[in-house]
Design a protein around this motif. Structure first.
Motif, mmCIF file in Angstrom:
data_model
loop_
_atom_site.group_PDB
_atom_site.id
_atom_site.type_symbol
_atom_site.label_atom_id
_atom_site.label_comp_id
_atom_site.label_asym_id
_atom_site.label_seq_id
_atom_site.Cartn_x
_atom_site.Cartn_y
_atom_site.Cartn_z
ATOM 1 N N ARG A 137 43.096 23.290 36.613
ATOM 2 C CA ARG A 137 43.787 23.126 35.333
ATOM 3 C C ARG A 137 43.823 24.415 34.520
ATOM 4 N N VAL A 138 43.229 25.470 35.049
ATOM 5 C CA VAL A 138 43.249 26.763 34.360
ATOM 6 C C VAL A 138 44.619 27.410 34.544
ATOM 7 N N THR A 139 45.147 27.992 33.472
ATOM 8 C CA THR A 139 46.461 28.630 33.524
ATOM 9 C C THR A 139 46.405 30.125 33.271
ATOM 10 N N ARG A 140 45.259 30.633 32.881
ATOM 11 C CA ARG A 140 45.143 32.067 32.573
ATOM 12 C C ARG A 140 44.995 32.851 33.878
ATOM 13 N N PRO A 141 45.950 33.743 34.210
ATOM 14 C CA PRO A 141 45.903 34.457 35.501
ATOM 15 C C PRO A 141 44.651 35.297 35.674
ATOM 16 N N ALA A 142 44.189 35.935 34.602
ATOM 17 C CA ALA A 142 43.009 36.813 34.724
ATOM 18 C C ALA A 142 41.786 36.032 35.180
ATOM 19 N N LEU A 143 41.617 34.811 34.662
ATOM 20 C CA LEU A 143 40.461 34.005 35.053
ATOM 21 C C LEU A 143 40.593 33.539 36.506
ATOM 22 N N ILE A 144 41.797 33.207 36.931
ATOM 23 C CA ILE A 144 42.006 32.785 38.323
ATOM 24 C C ILE A 144 41.655 33.926 39.271
ATOM 25 N N VAL A 145 42.072 35.141 38.918
ATOM 26 C CA VAL A 145 41.729 36.315 39.746
ATOM 27 C C VAL A 145 40.216 36.526 39.766
ATOM 28 N N GLU A 146 39.590 36.366 38.617
ATOM 29 C CA GLU A 146 38.130 36.538 38.551
ATOM 30 C C GLU A 146 37.417 35.524 39.443
ATOM 31 N N ARG A 147 37.844 34.269 39.396
ATOM 32 C CA ARG A 147 37.204 33.237 40.225
ATOM 33 C C ARG A 147 37.447 33.491 41.713
ATOM 34 N N ALA A 148 38.578 34.097 42.042
ATOM 35 C CA ALA A 148 38.889 34.370 43.451
ATOM 36 C C ALA A 148 37.932 35.378 44.059
ATOM 37 N N THR A 149 37.287 36.183 43.229
ATOM 38 C CA THR A 149 36.378 37.218 43.754
ATOM 39 C C THR A 149 34.925 36.986 43.389
ATOM 40 N N GLN A 150 34.649 36.253 42.308
ATOM 41 C CA GLN A 150 33.286 36.170 41.809
ATOM 42 C C GLN A 150 32.643 34.801 41.952
ATOM 43 N N ASP A 151 33.400 33.768 42.273
ATOM 44 C CA ASP A 151 32.778 32.455 42.399
ATOM 45 C C ASP A 151 31.839 32.430 43.601
ATOM 46 N N ALA A 152 30.733 31.690 43.456
ATOM 47 C CA ALA A 152 29.728 31.661 44.517
ATOM 48 C C ALA A 152 30.148 30.816 45.714
ATOM 49 N N ASP A 153 31.112 29.918 45.547
ATOM 50 C CA ASP A 153 31.509 29.016 46.624
ATOM 51 C C ASP A 153 32.789 29.517 47.283
ATOM 52 N N ALA A 154 32.791 29.531 48.625
ATOM 53 C CA ALA A 154 33.952 30.030 49.351
ATOM 54 C C ALA A 154 35.165 29.127 49.138
ATOM 55 N N GLY A 155 34.960 27.819 49.040
ATOM 56 C CA GLY A 155 36.081 26.903 48.827
ATOM 57 C C GLY A 155 36.768 27.135 47.498
ATOM 58 N N VAL A 156 35.977 27.395 46.455
ATOM 59 C CA VAL A 156 36.564 27.673 45.138
ATOM 60 C C VAL A 156 37.330 28.987 45.173
ATOM 61 N N ARG A 157 36.764 29.967 45.855
ATOM 62 C CA ARG A 157 37.470 31.259 45.954
ATOM 63 C C ARG A 157 38.804 31.095 46.680
ATOM 64 N N GLU A 158 38.811 30.310 47.753
ATOM 65 C CA GLU A 158 40.063 30.104 48.483
ATOM 66 C C GLU A 158 41.073 29.343 47.631
ATOM 67 N N ALA A 159 40.593 28.339 46.877
ATOM 68 C CA ALA A 159 41.509 27.579 46.017
ATOM 69 C C ALA A 159 42.117 28.473 44.940
ATOM 70 N N ALA A 160 41.306 29.353 44.371
ATOM 71 C CA ALA A 160 41.839 30.287 43.374
ATOM 72 C C ALA A 160 42.815 31.264 44.009
ATOM 73 N N LEU A 161 42.479 31.729 45.197
ATOM 74 C CA LEU A 161 43.352 32.688 45.880
ATOM 75 C C LEU A 161 44.707 32.069 46.204
#
Length: 891
Positions: A131-155
């Motif tokens: 539900r996040v719409t801010r692109p900067a946060l999506i990019v941040e989660r794609a590289t910094q989230d601890a879970d690989a599934g979350v990173r892939e979903a953000a990517l």
């Protein structure tokens, strides 16, 4: 409700906000627990509502207060608590399923982003991230989230190519999977828009994969490659299209049995030619070649014609190896012909020496016959190994795996050389057959690989003009060198071979790299500087360990070293491994020391908690409070430990200390109540004393003494009340002083009032009836009453008697002397005479009178002297002035 309960309300119902706050935060009374939700909404004090809110940690109540509470502070605390509950970081947070359900109902952007970054569970973070719409946060989660599934979903939600490039580069060292997925998504986007560089790279990769399948691979992979090629073929450069078509044709040819059989027949023919060529080569090299020169030349001519026919009828290019062998045989035949002419020109010599030499050689050969059997055994073993190798190469050639054939072929040559004798007929036939087939396969591969080598050279020639980044240039050169080396390995060529094409390739590599030298020199300098900074950082960490710094300082050092470990790509790759090991070792040492410090802090705080719990049981509350404050100071001085453990210990310590202060609050409340009662009593006594001070009549001494005794018994220290009590006494003293003053000068004031009325009568300003009325309103005379009344009653006119005027003048002079007023110049001598007479009287022993007695005597004399003439009215003025001065001086 019991009577005792009525007169002693529970602490949570106290009117004191601080007492209520402490009660709602710690007490466990059932009635209180039931009333907590109501108190959170309705209590008038914001602090009480906050304390209840923190204790309950109820999601529904918290969310309601975060929006509806009237106090901004309560709303802020409720919002923070709501964030923690929904995120799952609060101990009383709902279950994961419930939090995900609550998340669906939220529309606060900041809250959703907070959950996406702070939630402990990957499922909740992923649900929030959706539900996040801010692109900067999506990019941040794609590289910094601890879970690989979350990173892939953000990517998967990122469509910006620039961001994908940054993600791929940022995760290149730390998260290879994310870097690979970002690169794949970037390539897919670029392919979709027809980016020429991406299409070229993908086309080159597909060509290499198809070429590898031709040499040995799964046909299903070829189908996949063809499916990937079709969308690209309209954008692929011409050279890659030609390369792909050639690889495709070679692949289809290798899978066509008819063409393979025809080729096999030609290969067999080539094998027979190669076998005959080898036999001819051996015959030419034998000692009998000179004698059989003509026969050998005829055989050579016939064999050369057959090679030429085979080359014209076949699809393969001429075998360079066979061509070299043919040229070598022709050269050898020319040498034999020259030698034959030389021998023919020599004179006839004695053959006995030659016979002797031949006999010696035969003797030596007989001596070696003894070792022949052992040599034969070794040869048989070599032949068996050679047969196995031939079988391996045959299978490799049948499957198109040139790499396996190249790997085994040197061993076949080594075994043939080691055997050194004629092979068994069957094995020789197989060797000759495989030699021919291997030569054909090598020719095909070399032709294809040389075509690829020329493409690599052409790509390197265009590289300097492409103005690429130096890293990109170096990467492309390394890739070209790696591919060149791979091609050499597939062909079984020596890596040090230096034919024309190889020399051209190496020269182009140097030309492409040369412009990038300044950049790489500068980068090497920066890498050395960064390596030095890392070394300095490690030195500082070791120094911090040696100095025994606190946990916060060590933790800061660890964060710096961890950051340096993540940034190791900024140092020379050759140093990275050793630096990484050193940094990891230092981090381990720091972690161990921090663990020791945390353990020591935990032990110290546990001891303080035990002491705080013991203080609750002490009877001396004042001593307990002092000890509790001392424990608080010691707690602050004990330092910081592990955060989670610190928070748990702090709650336990705070609970124990709050218990001590709660007892003090109870006693303080009782003491405050007693002090309030004492103040009220003291205020009542002050009010009573003020009433006595305001009364006209002087108060009784016993009443004042009673009030003062009661006030002192209360022991009041209130400054305002003490001032009030002193002010009331001051008023009493002033009133008493005024009464005493009035008492002292009252009779004189009364005489002056009567005298003024009498003089007005005597001067004819008012009649005697009016004068009597005024006198009746005045106080009774206590000085010269009879003379004054007689003069008021007398109806005689004013007399002008000089003697009476002299008597009045003497009184006035004496009064001025008594008042300290200077007499007029005409009366100075009279005043001096009076002073001499008074001095003589004192010298005779007459006692001097007090000032008031003397004043009273002079007023009596003035009154008895009778009426003053109207012409002497100035004496009246001097009289009143002197009397007023005397009375004023006497207070």
């Amino acid at each position: 409700m019991s009577l005792s309960r009525f007169f002693s309300k529970p602490r949570w119902q106290s009117k004191d906000e601080s007492i209520r706050r402490a009660a709602v935060a710690t007490e466990t009374d059932a009635e209180l627990l039931a009333a907590l939700p109501r108190l959170a909404r309705e209590d008038p004090d914001a602090g009480v509502r906050i304390a209840v809110l923190k204790r309950l940690a109820d999601p529904g109540l918290t969310q309601a207060l975060a929006h509806d509470d009237r106090d901004v502070g309560v709303r802020a605390v409720a919002k923070s608590l709501w964030n923690d509950l929904l995120t799952g970081t609060h101990p009383s947070a709902p279950t994961l399923v419930e939090r995900i359900r609550l998340l669906r109902a939220q529309d606060d952007t900041k809250l959703i982003e907070h959950i996406a970054t702070r939630a402990p569970e990957a499922e909740l973070r992923q649900a929030a991230l959706a539900r996040v719409t801010r692109p900067a946060l999506i990019v941040e989660r794609a590289t910094q989230d601890a879970d690989a599934g979350v990173r892939e979903a953000a990517l998967a939600r990122i469509d910006d190519e620039t961001q994908l490039v940054r993600i791929a580069e940022r995760a290149r060292k730390s998260d290879k999977k994310t870097s690979r997925l970002a690169s794949e998504r970037l390539d897919a986007l670029r392919l979709a828009r027809g980016d020429i560089s991406t299409v070229t790279a993908r086309a080159r990769l597909l060509c290499e994969q198809l070429e590898a399948i031709v040499r040995g691979g799964d046909d299903r992979e070829a189908i996949t490659i063809d499916a990937q090629w079709q969308p690209l073929q309209s954008h692929v450069p011409a050279d890659l299209t030609t390369r792909y078509k050639a690889a495709r044709s070679l692949y289809e040819f290798s899978r066509d049995p008819v063409r393979v059989a025809a080729t096999r027949e030609r290969v067999l023919e080539r094998g027979r030619l190669t076998t005959e060529l080898g036999q001819l080569e051996r015959d030419v090299a034998s000692p009998a070649a000179l004698a059989e020169r003509e026969s050998l030349v005829a055989r050579f001519d016939a064999l050369a014609d057959r090679f030429a026919l085979h080359a014209e009828s076949g699809e393969a290019q001429p075998n360079e190896i066979d061509s070299q062998r043919v040229r070598s045989i022709a050269t050898r035949l020319d040498q034999i012909a020259e030698h034959a002419e030389e021998i023919a020109s020599r004179p006839v010599i004695d053959t006995r020496a030659a016979d002797a030499a031949r006999e010696r050689r035969e003797a030596e050969r007989a001596a070696r016959d003894g070792d022949r059997s052992k040599r034969q055994e070794a040869i048989q073993a070599r032949i068996a190994e050679l047969a196995t190798l031939v079988e391996t190469v045959e299978k490799a050639i049948e499957s198109g795996s040139t790499a396996s054939a190249h790997a085994s072929w040197p061993s076949i040559l080594d075994h043939r050389k080691a055997i050194g004798e004629a092979l068994p007929a069957e094995l020789r036939s197989r060797v000759l057959d495989i030699e021919s087939r291997y030569a054909q396969l090598s020719d095909w591969q070399r032709w294809s690989d040389n075509h690829r080598r020329r493409q690599l050279c052409e790509e390197l020639e265009t590289l300097p003009a492409a103005q690429l980044h130096p890293d990109a240039v170096a990467t492309r050169v390394r890739e070209a060198q790696a591919e060149w080396t791979r091609l050499d390995a597939l062909e079984g060529r020596d890596a040090g071979a230096a034919d024309g094409l190889t020399r051209r390739f190496r020269s182009l590599c140097r030309q492409a790299i040369e412009p990038t030298r300044p950049y790489f020199d500068k980068r090497d300098e920066l890498r050395k500087g960064h390596a030095q900074r890392i070394a300095d950082l490690v030195t500082r960490a070791e120094l911090a360990l040696a100095e025994g710094q606190d946990a916060n300082a060590l933790a800061a050092q660890r964060r710096d070293i961890a950051a340096a470990l993540r940034d190791l790509d900024q140092v020379d790759p050759r140093q990275r491994k050793s630096l990484a090991e050193h940094l990891k070792k230092t981090i381990g040492t720091l972690d161990a020391r921090v663990t020791e410090v945390h353990a020591a802090v935990e032990a110290a705080k546990s001891a303080l908690i035990a002491q705080a719990i013991a203080l609750v049981e002490q009877t001396d509350v004042r001593s307990s409070i002092a000890s509790a404050r001392d424990l608080q100071k010691r707690w602050q001085a004990s330092g910081n430990g592990k955060r989670s453990r610190d928070e748990a210990q702090w709650r336990a310590f705070r609970k124990a200390v709050d218990g001590v202060f709660a007892r003090a609050d109870d006693e303080r409340a009782a003491r405050t109540s007693r002090d309030r009662e004492l103040l009220e009593q003291a205020a009542a006594l002050c009010a009573e004393l003020e009433e006595l001070a305001r009364a006209e009549a002087p108060p009784a001494r016993t009443d004042v003494s009673r009030i003062d005794s009661a006030y002192m018994a209360l022991g009041v220290t209130d400054t305002a009340l003490r001032q009030r009590h002193q002010d009331a006494h001051a008023v009493l003293r002033d009133r008493q002083t005024q009464r005493q003053r009035n008492e002292r000068r009252g009779r004189f004031d009364d005489w002056l009032a009567h005298h003024r009325v009498l003089r007005r009568v005597e001067l004819g300003k008012i009649d005697r009836d009016s004068a009597r009325a005024e006198v009746a309103a005045l106080a009774s005379l206590r000085i010269a009453a009879e003379p004054m009344q007689a003069r008021l009653k007398s109806d005689a006119a004013l007399r002008e008697t000089a003697g009476e005027t002299e008597a009045h003048r003497d009184c006035v002079i004496e009064l001025e002397q008594l008042a300290g007023i200077e007499s007029p110049a005409e009366d100075r001598q009279r005043r001096l005479d009076l002073q001499v007479a008074q001095l003589s009287a004192r010298m005779r022993g007459d006692n001097a009178m007090a000032p008031l007695e003397r004043l009273e005597q002079l007023l009596v004399r003035w009154s008895e002297a009778g009426a003053l003439p109207a012409s002497s009215e100035q004496l009246d003025v001097r009289l009143e002035r002197a009397v007023e001065r005397i009375l004023g001086d006497l207070g």
